[in-house]
Design an enzyme around this catalytic site. Sequence first.
Site, PDB file in Angstrom:
ATOM      1  N   CYS A   1       0.834  -1.207   0.000  1.00  0.00           N
ATOM      2  CA  CYS A   1       0.000   0.000   0.000  1.00  0.00           C
ATOM      3  C   CYS A   1       0.868   1.257   0.000  1.00  0.00           C
ATOM      4  O   CYS A   1       0.472   2.295  -0.540  1.00  0.00           O
ATOM      5  CB  CYS A   1      -0.952  -0.002   1.188  1.00  0.00           C
ATOM      6  SG  CYS A   1      -0.137   0.006   2.798  1.00  0.00           S
TER       7      CYS A   1
ATOM      8  N   HIS B   1      -1.887   1.813   7.530  1.00  0.00           N
ATOM      9  CA  HIS B   1      -2.252   1.688   6.116  1.00  0.00           C
ATOM     10  C   HIS B   1      -2.026   3.012   5.412  1.00  0.00           C
ATOM     11  O   HIS B   1      -2.314   4.083   5.954  1.00  0.00           O
ATOM     12  CB  HIS B   1      -3.718   1.267   5.990  1.00  0.00           C
ATOM     13  CG  HIS B   1      -4.195   1.172   4.574  1.00  0.00           C
ATOM     14  ND1 HIS B   1      -3.667   0.275   3.674  1.00  0.00           N
ATOM     15  CD2 HIS B   1      -5.145   1.868   3.899  1.00  0.00           C
ATOM     16  CE1 HIS B   1      -4.270   0.417   2.509  1.00  0.00           C
ATOM     17  NE2 HIS B   1      -5.165   1.382   2.617  1.00  0.00           N
TER      18      HIS B   1
END
Length: 803
Positions: A201, A739
């Site tokens: 990510c 994230h």
Amino acid sequence: MRLKDPFSLKTADMTKRSNKPKKPRDEDSSDEVGGLTCQHVSRAVDLSSVKKAVTGSLWSVCSDCLKERNVLEGETAGAHDILVCLKCGFQGCNQAEVQHSTKHQQAHHSDSHCITISLTTWKAWCFECKEELSTHCNKKALAQTLDFLQKQSAKATSGTSSKLIKLREEPAEYVDTQRGKSPVNSTLIPVKGINNLGNTCFFNAVMQNLSQTHMLNDLIQDVKEKGHKMKISPSTETNLGSLTVTLPSPEPLTSAMFLFLQSMKESGKGPVSPKILFNQLCQKAPRFKGYQQQDSQELLHYLLDSMRVEETKRIKAGILKAFNNPTEKTADEETKRQVKAYGKEGVKLNFVDRIFVGELTSTIMCEECEHISTVKEAFIDISLPIIEERISKPTNPARLGKSGREQDSLTSHDDSLAAHSQANRNSRRLSGQKLQSRHSSTSHDDRGPDTVSSRQEEDLCVAGRGLSSYRTDTMGSQSDCSEKESNLQDSSNDADSEASESEWSPRIPSVSSHSSTSDKTSITTTLSTTTHNPSLKSNPSSTPLPSIRPQQGGAVEQLVSAVSKLGLVHTSTDTLPISHSQEELSETRDRDRQHHQGAFQVLCHSYTPSSKECSVQSCLHQFTSIELLMGNNKLLCENCTDRRQRQMKRSDKKAEKVYTSARKQMLISALPPVVTLHLKRFHQAGMNLRKVNRHVDFPLLLDLAPFCSATCKNLGSGERVLYSLYGIVEHSGSMRGGHYAAYVKVRTPQRKPEQRRNQSGSREACSAPQGQWVYVSDTTVQTVPESRVLNSQAYLLFYEELL
């Protein structure tokens, strides 16, 4: 003699070898049994080289097709076969049009690269014997290599889609040759999701922002194919005319970036696979292998710098080719001079420098001799520490030395100023401890205010060189919240490994801000950038600060006083004169005062943050504010040391090094079209790794004029320097698990790259361009309101220049 086609076996050939008739024996071969054994196996099979090459490259993709941009990501694989060279692990196709596998064997004919294995049929073929080989011959290496390749194939296909790539048959379908036009019917670049390859990510969020960088999409068109023409115009002082060079084929990483950006602009459903690009990056930066937790800012540095190195190499090759590839032995002095001059200007024309690379100038002035040193360094982003409000603990005066008590008394006059000074001290990249005037410098007493030393010119010429080699301060990395948490020790080890891996290539440093490695403490006082008096008088509204230098007039008068105290009767002719008329002294002081004021002057009015403000502007103000180097963090002034040595010339003793108080300021001296700001949320606090979760306000329209030097290139005094926000990398979560996601602004391109900075006087009326903000988290894509964007926990901010 008729040659058999590779792997074109008849039906009878598909039966067991025991029932298979022997083939006609090649009269040039020494094999006892045709088609079963081969005399070339011992020299043409190298299992270790095959393992190294195959594990480090994209599986079942022709390396030459990838380099020539004959593949596209996200499409079904073509029907062609891939042959692996058992000598070096090269993967080449057997298409009738290109025959890359055959060309590879012919190019290395002197070094046995004649045996290949098909990744489709798993059959071995020898180009020298022109026969299929048995993998069960008397050489175990062939059978072992086949076993390894089959296991590698099982690994590669178990977790990936069959829709990886396909050959590009019609380039005109998606490449528009007219600059400034999109390959689709709209000028807007669509937003697509990007597949997560496993803890990637951090990579996907950066790539979303780069795909919406219009200037990158424009300029990378110039490197899409072999034979691009580049015009190089050296400076007038070289007395050389312009030179047009033809560039060779682009390097693999740049080619992969081009393919990725094209696939992001292609109309179609479904997310894009970044596997080709990511694998090429891992070749340049092995630290990203293994799908571990990583950091977006580090990724951006490695990616841009690796492409910059590739393009610099390509430009240099084009220049050498224009001079018929001279060598050190064959080239005369004039040819060497011309190659050096064209190379100096040519390397600046790579697309990474033209888009992302700016320049900062660090100015340091000695408070004793008023000698000014300047250091210019390139940056690809500016790292800004986030100011945290902390309650400072009381310090026991008994544990401080004399200098420590002086520093403590200096900071005790204003607690808020001291707290801000502490943050400012931690924000500086350059430590005043033992800073020497080895830096490129200008001196009022030696060269005049406008003379720049040759050392400074070298610093400007060598891109990617700063005061130190590249080093990132981010400790630990982050990944998806669904991923397993990593412990702090792993993150610390990861950061340690990064320091050693950062030496893999010359690198453009980010303007990172970190504390001095010395355990000594410096007292830094934040002053308004409009205060230029060398005595550093504070604002009358605040408590007066004690002077850090004796108020005895100019540097010449101080020297007179020092000489008289030493009782030196004779002075050498190379020392500064100690007798001047009052008019000469007055003129010298006036000229020096103007020069010193200009050295610390910004482009327009300085930015004044409000109380408890935490914004991009306040972080930039902290980064560019003047600080004092004093106490245990004084400047090692070579100018003062040289003067002391000249005064003691008749003595046998060598003068001690002179440490003096000094002023230091970092200002932007050249702005790139795209400015990337890095908010330092991750750092090491003692033995712990922590993340700063404080929200930082950031504007949609940012004026950088208060943080630019008055001598900033291509800008006039008093102008506004406006930049519009178009992309954000956000990090949510903690140090252990988080994230990365992206916010990007879909908007109409403003102008072509060649139109930048050609207009003036229109900055006042500028406003942020209209567009739609989109939130992208791997394959999730959704439009969001502007309010949500402004409330995000920004980690990287991408601003583009407005005219």
